[in-house]
Scaffold this active site. Structure first.
Site, PDB file in Angstrom:
ATOM      1  N   GLN A   1      34.741  37.133  38.410  1.00 54.47           N
ATOM      2  CA  GLN A   1      35.871  37.691  39.132  1.00 54.47           C
ATOM      3  C   GLN A   1      35.418  38.484  40.353  1.00 54.47           C
ATOM      4  O   GLN A   1      34.354  39.119  40.329  1.00 54.47           O
ATOM      5  CB  GLN A   1      36.700  38.634  38.236  1.00 54.47           C
ATOM      6  CG  GLN A   1      37.460  37.967  37.122  1.00 54.47           C
ATOM      7  CD  GLN A   1      36.628  37.774  35.867  1.00 54.47           C
ATOM      8  OE1 GLN A   1      35.749  38.584  35.578  1.00 54.47           O
ATOM      9  NE2 GLN A   1      36.879  36.715  35.132  1.00 54.47           N
TER      10      GLN A   1
ATOM     11  N   GLU B   1      42.063  40.326  34.094  1.00 55.85           N
ATOM     12  CA  GLU B   1      40.813  40.993  33.719  1.00 55.85           C
ATOM     13  C   GLU B   1      40.158  41.638  34.938  1.00 55.85           C
ATOM     14  O   GLU B   1      39.680  42.775  34.890  1.00 55.85           O
ATOM     15  CB  GLU B   1      39.866  39.981  33.069  1.00 55.85           C
ATOM     16  CG  GLU B   1      38.640  40.575  32.444  1.00 55.85           C
ATOM     17  CD  GLU B   1      37.823  39.534  31.673  1.00 55.85           C
ATOM     18  OE1 GLU B   1      36.642  39.823  31.408  1.00 55.85           O
ATOM     19  OE2 GLU B   1      38.366  38.457  31.341  1.00 55.85           O
TER      20      GLU B   1
ATOM     21  N   GLY C   1      30.195  35.216  31.004  1.00 56.51           N
ATOM     22  CA  GLY C   1      29.585  33.977  30.566  1.00 56.51           C
ATOM     23  C   GLY C   1      30.364  32.745  30.985  1.00 56.51           C
ATOM     24  O   GLY C   1      29.782  31.732  31.374  1.00 56.51           O
ATOM     25  N   GLY C   2      31.709  32.834  30.916  1.00 54.49           N
ATOM     26  CA  GLY C   2      32.541  31.675  31.232  1.00 54.49           C
ATOM     27  C   GLY C   2      33.240  31.743  32.564  1.00 54.49           C
ATOM     28  O   GLY C   2      33.642  30.724  33.117  1.00 54.49           O
TER      29      GLY C   2
END
Length: 432
Positions: free
Chosen positions: A211, A177, A207-208
């Site tokens: 990067q 991602e 949210g989780g």
């Protein structure tokens, strides 16, 4: 000699057709290409010569919704691509909402594929790659349940007229991602196409997970970084070496829970009541996270709020973040909650974006935290969130005077990972 009226009419018709075909039509095509259409464009792509275009379809299956990106690329003679147009459509809820009835997820996918069929010329359907990548929503599900949803999507893909391969449906790794978002940003800013190798870094706070991705210029920093943080790939006939890492559990919502003293996905020792110095004293808030409803209370008045909250955040981040060499020297774009919280403190306009320094987050955190005893903020968790962001950025290696660029769009194109993931996928399969 008098020319018959019918002959004159015939000559006029032939002349008009010749003008439109050989003189005017190329000019119309040139104008259409030089003014590319961007998101939400409804221009009919069949009006253009299809052999000059290539298409890619990327479906982003997120936790709150499913979004389709249909990209139209103009093929250049030097084998590079130019983005001619992006068509975008989003539906709710996300795939994970159908975890107990996977069959129901197919209707939404079919709806999005109808948009794709309207946007891509039928002559291109069987050579246009169709890809779905799921992110946080499916990562948090038990493996078997997530697989059932993916299998249903594959069934729909197999029946579609588009090009579907064995890897067309998958759950996206966090690092992938980050790399895809980096490709998007550097394609839109021209870093991938430029010959000087000048690129920008990417920071994303979801949210989780969070990067960080950038291209280190010093061989020493590449050699001293953890081996799984360094990756190389080819794109547009160039090799790119990146420092990229995704910190699972350090996204803003997951980190908020950790700072509050909760445990991801389960109530704390059978209770859903949490107490934190990061909230207004003696306040009570209700917060839902990962399908768990929490009651969060502020501590008694009299405690130094910012210092106490800062201590909690430091503890939650202790030895969990690797300081990135060269991060302070590279130019960075920051997205998602970095952007949203900058809007909350008035550092940037929501529609326009802008720039912000790490110290701006620090000073805003102090101001909000120290004032909530007398003036509770509109956002009850703003003190916690700003403190967390300011500490996280410093732990990642950014000094207080480091300036970050904040943007939701570049050249009118959404700065999501979808464009980069489409490029990467097409590059991997270019020799199939």
């Amino acid at each position: 000699m008098k020319i018959p009226k019918l002959a004159i009419l015939f000559i006029l018709v032939v002349g008009t057709v010749a003008y439109l075909t050989y003189i005017r039509r190329p000019q119309i095509l040139k104008e259409t290409i030089s003014k590319p259409q961007y998101p939400h464009s409804r221009t009919d792509p069949t009006n253009l010569s299809t052999d000059r275009f290539q298409y890619g379809i990327m479906i982003d299956a997120g936790s709150t919704g499913t979004r389709i990106h249909i990209f139209q690329f103009l093929l250049e003679e030097n084998a590079t691509h130019k983005l001619a147009r992006e068509t975008f459509r989003a539906i709710k809820p996300g795939l994970s909402a159908y975890v107990d009835d996977p069959e129901k997820c197919t209707d939404g996918i079919q709806e999005l594929l109808e948009v794709a069929q309207e946007s891509v010329p039928s002559s291109q359907w069987n050579i246009t790659p169709l890809v779905l990548k799921a992110t946080a929503g499916l990562r948090l599900l038990p493996g078997e349940k997530a697989q059932q949803l993916l299998d249903k999507v594959r069934e729909v893909f197999d029946e579609s007229p588009f090009l579907s391969r064995h890897d067309s449906v998958s759950i996206m790794e966090g690092t992938e991602e980050g790399i895809s978002a980096w490709i998007t940003i550097n394609f839109l800013t021209g870093g991938l196409q430029g010959g000087d190798g000048a690129t920008v870094g990417m920071l994303d706070l979801g949210g989780g997970s969070t990067q960080i991705t950038f291209s280190p210029q010093d061989e020493k920093s590449i050699q001293t970084s953890p081996i799984d943080y360094i990756t190389s790939f080819q794109m547009f006939n160039r090799t790119h070496t990146l420092y990229s890492h995704s910190y699972l559990g350090l996204g803003l919502m997951s980190a908020r829970l950790a700072v509050l003293g909760g445990v991801e996905g389960q109530p704390l020792e059978g209770s859903t009541e949490l107490v934190s110095p990061c909230l207004a004293p003696d306040s009570t808030e209700h917060w839902e996270h990962a399908e768990v409803d929490y009651t969060v209370k502020g501590q008694k008045a009299g405690e130094p709020i910012y210092e106490s909250c800062y201590s909690k955040v430091e503890k939650a981040l202790y030895k969990k973040v690797q300081k990135a060499e060269e991060a302070e020297d590279a130019h960075f774009y920051a997205f998602s909650y970095y952007y949203d919280r900058a809007v909350d403190i008035g550092a940037i306009a929501e529609k326009d974006g802008g720039t912000i320094k790490v110290n701006d987050y620090i000073e805003a955190a102090k101001k909000v935290c120290n004032s909530i005893a007398e003036t509770p903020p509109t956002h009850p968790f703003l003190c916690l969130d700003l403190t967390y962001i300011s500490v996280l950025l410093q732990e990642l290696g950014f000094p207080k005077d480091k300036e970050l660029k904040l943007a939701k769009k570049i050249n009118n194109v959404e700065t999501s990972w979808a464009l980069g993931a489409t490029f990467h996928y097409m590059e991997l399969h270019s020799r199939d």
